[in-house]
Design an enzyme around this catalytic site. Structure first.
Site, PDB file in Angstrom:
ATOM      1  CB  SER A  23      -0.933   0.005   1.206  1.00 24.76           C
ATOM      2  OG  SER A  23      -0.216  -0.227   2.396  1.00 24.76           O
ATOM      3  CG  ASN A 110      -4.662  -5.048  12.277  1.00 21.30           C
ATOM      4  OD1 ASN A 110      -4.018  -4.934  11.241  1.00 21.30           O
ATOM      5  ND2 ASN A 110      -5.113  -6.210  12.725  1.00 21.30           N
ATOM      6  CG  HIS A 156     -42.467  22.557 -12.377  1.00 18.43           C
ATOM      7  ND1 HIS A 156     -42.695  21.250 -12.019  1.00 18.43           N
ATOM      8  CD2 HIS A 156     -43.191  23.316 -11.516  1.00 18.43           C
ATOM      9  CE1 HIS A 156     -43.542  21.220 -10.999  1.00 18.43           C
ATOM     10  NE2 HIS A 156     -43.832  22.458 -10.667  1.00 18.43           N
ATOM     11  CB  SER A 277     -14.791  25.590 -29.573  1.00 17.48           C
ATOM     12  OG  SER A 277     -14.796  24.804 -30.756  1.00 17.48           O
ATOM     13  CE  LYS A 283     -19.868  26.461 -28.008  1.00 19.97           C
ATOM     14  NZ  LYS A 283     -20.171  25.216 -28.624  1.00 19.97           N
ATOM     15  CG  ASN A 285     -17.277  25.940 -24.740  1.00 21.89           C
ATOM     16  OD1 ASN A 285     -18.282  26.440 -25.228  1.00 21.89           O
ATOM     17  ND2 ASN A 285     -16.396  25.254 -25.445  1.00 21.89           N
ATOM     18  CD  GLU A 290     -19.734  22.240 -20.124  1.00 26.89           C
ATOM     19  OE1 GLU A 290     -18.985  21.430 -20.680  1.00 26.89           O
ATOM     20  OE2 GLU A 290     -20.301  23.165 -20.736  1.00 26.89           O
ATOM     21  CE1 TYR A 317      -6.674  -3.511   8.131  1.00 21.83           C
ATOM     22  CE2 TYR A 317      -5.741  -5.688   7.744  1.00 21.83           C
ATOM     23  CZ  TYR A 317      -5.895  -4.365   7.374  1.00 21.83           C
ATOM     24  OH  TYR A 317      -5.270  -3.886   6.253  1.00 21.83           O
ATOM     25  CD  GLN A 322      -3.215  -2.388   1.479  1.00 23.27           C
ATOM     26  OE1 GLN A 322      -2.605  -2.731   2.477  1.00 23.27           O
ATOM     27  NE2 GLN A 322      -2.863  -2.823   0.277  1.00 23.27           N
ATOM     28  CE  LYS A 325      -4.783   3.081   4.688  1.00 24.00           C
ATOM     29  NZ  LYS A 325      -5.654   1.864   4.685  1.00 24.00           N
TER      30      LYS A 325
HETATM   31  N1  ARG Z   1      -1.745  -1.321   4.678  1.00 24.64           N
HETATM   32  C1  ARG Z   1      -2.681  -1.809   5.615  1.00 24.64           C
HETATM   33  C2  ARG Z   1      -4.010  -1.077   5.464  1.00 24.64           C
HETATM   34  O1  ARG Z   1      -4.032  -0.062   4.872  1.00 24.64           O
HETATM   35  C3  ARG Z   1      -2.134  -1.613   6.993  1.00 24.64           C
HETATM   36  C4  ARG Z   1      -2.662  -2.594   7.998  1.00 24.64           C
HETATM   37  C5  ARG Z   1      -1.984  -3.894   7.815  1.00 24.64           C
HETATM   38  N2  ARG Z   1      -2.412  -4.877   8.744  1.00 24.64           N
HETATM   39  C6  ARG Z   1      -2.369  -6.137   8.496  1.00 24.64           C
HETATM   40  N3  ARG Z   1      -2.782  -6.961   9.401  1.00 24.64           N
HETATM   41  N4  ARG Z   1      -1.898  -6.596   7.375  1.00 24.64           N
HETATM   42  O2  ARG Z   1      -5.026  -1.506   5.911  1.00 24.64           O
END
Ligand code: ARG
Length: 470
Positions: A23, A110, A156, A277, A283, A285, A290, A317, A322, A325
């Site tokens: 990650s 975790n 409306h 354009s 134009k 725009n 948008e 967990y 993950q 994110k």
């Molecule tokens: N990269 C993991 C996440 O974003 C971190 C937690 C990892 N924990 C684990 N037991 N593998 O969730």
């Protein structure tokens, strides 16, 4: 490839497995939060005599050094680490030796990742409230400057009753005010520290969780360690608040696009906020509006993505989490950028006051007021409604407005009409007589403005304690 958990394994992971699992490419954003949480953790470990003073000093110094080096570019966060937590711990141990290996005492990734993400979102809530404030200020200025800029209001998408630009901007002010309030609520609800929850069942070390919580400006520690590592409610609430901000921006964008069109010509978007354009030289725009409208789908997507990720997860967990994110980070960037650009565009828009007023004067936006005029002269409302309905039909036939019909002709429709009807149905009267609180009449707008100025003056001064920087 650098992993924190090699002991039990007889082989390294396949490269593709490592990359799939890693990650770091996105959680490197949590670097500052990871260091902050680690410092609070070791300060507490020393207070509880789990680490010696010398060990704590060495670790804190090491972490501060890493933070400095990353900030000034001497140290880069490289991809051989599985995640940001591994990066910090590995570099720390390379730098300070064995003491670095004690950093993770009484902690799991975790509770660590739960903490990092909470610290990050908490800060982003404050940042987002700041960008919303800038937009609220622009709307407040527009309200104050356009108290008597008359325009048609629509239902409306048909002309309904006259209103003012101030009143229309005031509607958006209320929406973004609620958005800001929502963020405030979320901050309050999420502000409990998960650190010390371990993998999910706490730890056997005598941690002082209230102490770490207070070091980082939390209201207190979370009360169930299994929930604390599994909870992503605050992300869902936050993304839902962001989706609502985008829904508001998108409706506003839609109006800007309509008002800027050749058919309406109510406004002119500044050249600096328009694009041309490649084929049609004439134009200009409304691309910013948008794009804001278009990016709304992307932020809704983030909300749906996290909701869906979470729906089937057993406690506690799971690695699925993950996936919270990237979409969240993307949503934050998108919403901040949209708010910022939309605000810049709005500030520089010019309102074509004559065109708006002329538009408000046709389309029978004063028909309700003509009926109210009759009511004031004793005609029951339902009869007045029907009389004015016939009058409108007559006007359509004559191709003119109510105020364009001479009194003798008005009298053939109802003899209650007198010469004072023209003043009663004038654009100015129609707006200025609407004086219920919340209505567009100048006096009631000024009342609402005064209340909202109070709101702006107190804006987020009651913000939950700002994160303390260690
Ligand atoms: N990269 C993991 C996440 O974003 C971190 C937690 C990892 N924990 C684990 N037991 N593998 O969730």
């Amino acid at each position: 490839m650098a992993q924190l958990w090699g002991g039990r394994f007889t082989k390294l992971t396949e490269d593709a497995v490592f990359a799939f699992n890693a990650s770091l490419p996105f959680d490197k954003r949590l670097f500052e939060q990871d260091v902050e949480g680690s410092i609070a953790h070791v300060v507490m470990l020393e207070k509880q005599r789990i680490l010696s003073l010398a060990e704590k000093d060495l670790i804190v110094k090491g972490l501060v050094g890493i933070r400095e080096d990353v900030r000034n570019g001497k140290l880069t966060i490289t991809q051989e680490h599985e995640d940001i937590h591994s990066f910090v711990e590995t570099v720390l141990t390379e730098r300070i030796g064995n003491a670095g290996k004690k950093l993770h005492t009484g902690r799991s990734r975790n509770d660590q990742v739960a903490l990092d993400m909470k610290l990050y979102i908490r800060q982003e809530i404050v940042n987002m409230a700041g960008v919303i404030y800038d937009l609220l200020e622009t709307l407040m200025n527009l309200m104050e400057n356009h108290l008597t800029t008359y325009m048609p209001g629509f239902t409306h998408l048909q002309k309904a009753q006259p209103t003012t630009v101030a009143h229309h901007m005031g509607a958006y002010f209320e929406m973004f005010k609620r958005d800001s309030d929502r963020l405030h609520d979320i901050y309050r609800r999420m502000n409990y520290c998960p650190l010390g929850s371990g993998a999910f069942a706490g730890t056997t070390y005598p941690l002082d969780r209230s102490y770490t919580a207070s070091l980082m400006g939390f209201e207190g520690p979370s009360l169930n360690s299994m929930d604390a590592v599994s909870d992503r409610d605050y992300l869902i609430e936050f993304l839902s608040a962001l989706a609502t901000v985008m829904m508001h921006l998108s409706r506003f964008s839609e109006e800007i696009i309509l008002w800027n069109s050749n058919e309406y010509r109510f406004i002119e978007i500044d050249d600096a906020y328009s694009t041309g354009s490649s084929i049609m030289p004439q134009k200009k725009n409304p691309d910013i509006a948008e794009l804001v409208r278009g990016k709304t789908g992307r932020v809704y997507g983030a909300l749906l993505s996290v909701l869906t990720t979470m729906k089937g997860l057993p406690l506690a967990y799971n690695k699925d989490m993950q996936e919270d994110k990237e979409v969240t980070f993307d949503a934050i960037d998108t919403v901040k950028q949209c708010l910022y650009l939309f605000n810049g565009m709005l500030k520089t828009i010019s309102f074509q006051e004559d065109i708006m007023a002329a538009s408000a004067m046709n389309g029978f936006t004063n028909a309700t007021d003509a009926a109210d005029y009759l009511v004031n002269k004793g005609v029951p409302f339902r009869d007045a409604h029907s009389i004015v309905g016939r009058l409108v039909l007559y006007c359509l036939d004559q191709e003119t407005a109510i105020e364009g019909i001479p009194l003798d002709e008005l009298k053939t429709i109802s003899d209650v009409f007198e010469a004072d009807v023209y003043e009663a149905v004038s654009l100015r009267t129609c707006v200025e007589k609407r004086l219920t609180l919340g209505a567009p009449g100048k006096a009631s707008m000024q009342e609402a403005i005064a209340i909202n100025k109070e709101f702006l003056a107190r804006y987020w001064t009651k913000a939950p304690s700002a994160p303390r920087t260690t």
